[in-house]
Motif scaffolding. Structure first.
Motif, PDB file in Angstrom:
ATOM      1  N   ASP A 156       0.813  -1.212   0.000  1.00 28.02           N
ATOM      2  CA  ASP A 156       0.000   0.000   0.000  1.00 28.02           C
ATOM      3  C   ASP A 156       0.848   1.264   0.000  1.00 28.02           C
ATOM      4  O   ASP A 156       0.561   2.208  -0.715  1.00 28.02           O
ATOM      5  N   ASP A 157       1.877   1.306   0.834  1.00 32.01           N
ATOM      6  CA  ASP A 157       2.658   2.530   0.993  1.00 32.01           C
ATOM      7  C   ASP A 157       3.988   2.166   1.637  1.00 32.01           C
ATOM      8  O   ASP A 157       4.074   1.977   2.843  1.00 32.01           O
ATOM      9  N   HIS A 158       5.033   2.061   0.812  1.00 28.33           N
ATOM     10  CA  HIS A 158       6.251   1.488   1.390  1.00 28.33           C
ATOM     11  C   HIS A 158       6.989   2.456   2.303  1.00 28.33           C
ATOM     12  O   HIS A 158       7.707   2.034   3.201  1.00 28.33           O
ATOM     13  N   VAL A 159       6.781   3.761   2.107  1.00 27.28           N
ATOM     14  CA  VAL A 159       7.423   4.704   3.024  1.00 27.28           C
ATOM     15  C   VAL A 159       6.749   4.633   4.394  1.00 27.28           C
ATOM     16  O   VAL A 159       7.416   4.539   5.430  1.00 27.28           O
ATOM     17  N   ALA A 160       5.408   4.641   4.389  1.00 27.41           N
ATOM     18  CA  ALA A 160       4.689   4.530   5.655  1.00 27.41           C
ATOM     19  C   ALA A 160       5.028   3.201   6.335  1.00 27.41           C
ATOM     20  O   ALA A 160       5.182   3.142   7.558  1.00 27.41           O
TER      21      ALA A 160
END
Lengths: 295, 281
Positions: free
Chosen positions: A174-178
Motif C-alpha cells: 500500500d505505501d512502502h514509506v509509511a
C-alpha cells in the motif's frame, strides 16, 4: 445430453488447467504486491526452476533434487534482491520493470549454460488412469496438479492474512514509506517475497513440466499469466485464482465448441478475448484494488 | 532535563544537489513536547525525516551534523532499527494503508513489537483514546474521514510503543474543530503516556497552545526559538505566523527580524549619540 456431458468434461478440464494458470499468475501477484512492479522474469524463473529440477533428478533422485532446487531458487531470489532491486529502492517503477527484464535474460542465459538447450521430459510418477465421477471422465494427472495448486494457494493466502510478515507485505504494497516508518524492514520482506515467488515458480514449473515437458518455450507461459492478471486484478490473490479458472474454462469450452466450427486454434485466443472484455468494462479486474477516493 | 533527541548543525541534500537543510539544531527534552513551526517548504518535514531516516526513500541524505537519540547517534541506522529504538514518525498526509482495515493498520504499527498479549492491550488503549476507531475497526482505512484517518495514523504510531513521536502536520486539511480535538489528544498523549513529541505544524497558534517550546524554521534554517508562551506573545512571530502581517504578507520572517534588529541598532545608536551629546553640553 451428450453435449451436456461433453460440456461438463470440458469445464472440469478447464478448471484443472486453470488452476495451473492461477499458480503462474500468483508469482506475478506476489512481486507486484510487494513492489508494484510487473516481474517480467517470472516466466524465466519458472523455466530456470524446472530445468534445474530435471537436471538434478538423474544425479540425486527426485526428493533431494526438489530440496536443492528450492535452495537454488532461494539463492536466485536473494541475488535478485541484493544485486538488482536493493540499489533501485526509490527508483521509478519503470526502471525496476526494465531490471526484471534484465533478470529474465540472466536466468535464461544461465539456464542454457548449466543445463543446455535440450527439452526434457519430467515424470512425477503420478497415476495416469482417469477418474470416473458420475459418468464424467477426469484426467488424473490434471486432478492431482489442481490439488497441488489449490494447496499452494491456500498456504499463500494464510501467509498473507495470518502472519506478521504477510501483514507487513500488504502494508508495503500500500505505501512502502509509511511501512518503513512502522519499522517494517523493506529488504527483509522483499527478500522473503522473492523467495516465495521463486518457490511458486518451481511449483508452476513442475506442474507444467509434467504436462508439456521442460523446454525454453516454458518461459512463454508468462504470456498466459498476463490475461489472467488483467482479469483478476494484478494485485489480488483471489483474483489470480478465479481468473485462472475462468481462463482455463474459457479455453476448454472455446476449443471444444467453437473450435470445430472454425478449424481449431481457438484455445490460444480465448484468454485474450476475455481479457479484452475486462479491459473494456472492468479495467481494474475482478478483485483488483480500486483507487479509494473519498468524496 | 537531558534531551531525548538532539539535532546539531544538520545539513540535508536531496539528490546530492538540492540543499534543503542548511544547519538545523534543536533538542526535545525527555517527555517534552516541542513544535517545529514554519511555512510550506521551510524544512520541517525534512528535519523529521532526517531523524527517522526516511530521507533515503526520497533520495535525500544527511551530509553533515549529528542526530542523537538518548545519547546515541542514529544517523546511519536503518529506518526499521530507529523504530525499534523508540522513534516513530507520523507522516504528513496520514499515509494510512488504505486497503487494510483500521485494525490491520494498527497492528502494522506494532510490527516492530513482539507479537502477543501486549498487542491486544495496546489495541484497547488506542481504542480508548479514539473511540471512533473502535466502531470502524473492520472498515478499510481508505474509507475513513480525514479526522478519523489522522486519529488512526496517531494510533498506529502509538502501537509502536515509542519514546518519541515525530508528528508531521496533523492539522492538514481538517476542520478547525477537529484540529482542536486532535491537538487535545496529542497533548493528553504526551502527558499521560510519557512520550516525547516533536510536532511539525503550520498552524502555529494551535501548536503553541499545547507545546512547551518551539522552533521557527524558514528556508532550511531555524530562525527563532523560545518558550511557547513567549513566542505566542512575540510580535514578530504573531505578525508573520498568525496572519497579522496585513500588507506585508510577503516579507520573510528573517527580513522582519533583520529590520527589527536594524531598528533596535538605530535606537541604540541614537541613544548613544544623545548620551554623547549630553556629555558634550
Amino acid at each position: 445430453m451428450n453435449d451436456l456431458i461433453y460440456g461438463i468434461e470440458l469445464t472440469i478440464t478447464g478448471l484443472l488447467i486453470g488452476s495451473m494458470y492461477s499458480m503462474v499468475a500468483l508469482g506475478f501477484v506476489l512481486i507486484f504486491k510487494a513492489s508494484s512492479v510487473f516481474n517480467f522474469a517470472q516466466g524465466a524463473m519458472t523455466l530456470f526452476a524446472a530445468l534445474t529440477l530435471v537436471g538434478l533428478i538423474p544425479m540425486v533422485g527426485f526428493w533431494v533434487a526438489l530440496l536443492l532446487t528450492v535452495g537454488v531458487m532461494g539463492g536466485v531470489a536473494v541475488f535478485a534482491e541484493r544485486a538488482i532491486f536493493r540499489p533501485l529502492v526509490g527508483a521509478e517503477p519503470l526502471v525496476i520493470f526494465v531490471a526484471t527484464l534484465g533478470l529474465a535474460f540472466i536466468l535464461e542465459g544461465s539456464a542454457q549454460i548449466f543445463w543446455g538447450t535440450q527439452p526434457h521430459g519430467l515424470k512425477l510418477g503420478l497415476p495416469v488412469e482417469p477418474l470416473m465421477i458420475g459418468g464424467v471422465f477426469v484426467s488424473m494427472p490434471d486432478f492431482i496438479s489442481a490439488l497441488a495448486a489449490a494447496f499452494f494457494v491456500i498456504l499463500l493466502v494464510l501467509f498473507f492474512h495470518k502472519t506478521r510478515i504477510g501483514l507487513g507485505l500488504r502494508a508495503i504494497a500500500d505505501d512502502h514509506v509509511a511501512a518503513q516508518s512502522m519499522g517494517i524492514q523493506l529488504r527483509k520482506v522483499w527478500t522473503i517475497v522473492w523467495v516465495l515467488a521463486g518457490i511458486v515458480a518451481l511449483a508452476a514449473g513442475m506442474l507444467w513440466g509434467a504436462r508439456i515437458g521442460v523446454h525454453f518455450a516454458m518461459s512463454l507461459i508468462a504470456l498466459k499469466a498476463l490475461p489472467v492478471l488483467i482479469i483478476g486484478g494484478i494485485e489480488s490473490i483471489p483474483g489470480a485464482i478465479v481468473a485462472g479458472l475462468i481462463v482455463g474454462v474459457a479455453e476448454a469450452l472455446g476449443e471444444g465448441f467453437i473450435g470445430p466450427l472454425v478449424g481449431g486454434g481457438v484455445q490460444d485466443i480465448m484468454a485474450y478475448l476475455v481479457a479484452l472484455l475486462f479491459l473494456m468494462f472492468r479495467p481494474y479486474g475482478l478483485f483488483g484494488e480500486e483507487m479509494i477516493e473519498r468524496v | 532535563m537531558a534531551p531525548v533527541l538532539r539535532i546539531e548543525d544538520v545539513e540535508v541534500y536531496y539528490g546530492g544537489v538540492i540543499h534543503v537543510l542548511k544547519g538545523v539544531s534543536l533538542a526535545v527534552p525527555e517527555k517534552g513536547i516541542v513544535a517545529l513551526l514554519g511555512a510550506n517548504g521551510a524544512g520541517k518535514s525534512t528535519t523529521l525525516k532526517a531523524v527517522s531516516n526516511l530521507l533515503r526513500a526520497e533520495r535525500g541524505e544527511v551530509a553533515r551534523g549529528t542526530i542523537e537519540f538518548l545519547g546515541r547517534s542514529v544517523l546511519k541506522l536503518d529506518p526499521a532499527d530507529i523504530v525499534r529504538l523508540g522513534i516513530v514518525q507520523v507522516l504528513e498526509g496520514r499515509r494510512l494503508f488504505e486497503h487494510l482495515t483500521v485494525e490491520e493498520n494498527l497492528r502494522a504499527g506494532a510490527y516492530a513489537q513482539t507479537w502477543g498479549e501486549t498487542v491486544k492491550s495496546d489495541l484497547e488503549r488506542v481504542y480508548e483514546y479514539f473511540p471512533a476507531l473502535a466502531e470502524r475497526r473492520e472498515l478499510k482505512a481508505g474509507y475513513l474521514s480525514g479526522g478519523e484517518q489522522q486519529m488512526a495514523a496517531i494510533g498506529r504510531a502509538m502501537m509502536g510503543r515509542p519514546k518519541l513521536i515525530l508528528l508531521d502536520e496533523p492539522s492538514m486539511g481538517l476542520a478547525p474543530l477537529l484540529v482542536k480535538e486532535i491537538f487535545q489528544i496529542v497533548h493528553r498523549l504526551n502527558r499521560d503516556e510519557d512520550v516525547a513529541i516533536l510536532l511539525a505544524e503550520q498552524n502555529a497558534l494551535m501548536a503553541l497552545s499545547i507545546v512547551q517550546y518551539a522552533y521557527v524554521m524558514e528556508g532550511g534554517r531555524v530562525v527563532s526559538e523560545g518558550r511557547a508562551d513567549a513566542l505566542a506573545r512575540d510580535d514578530t512571530v504573531r505578525r508573520f505566523y498568525l496572519g497579522m502581517a496585513d500588507h506585508e504578507e510577503h516579507q520573510s520572517y528573517r527580513k522582519i527580524l533583520e529590520e527589527k534588529r536594524a531598528a533596535a541598532g538605530m535606537r541604540n545608536l541614537r541613544k548613544r549619540q544623545s548620551a554623547g551629546g549630553s556629555d558634550d553640553s
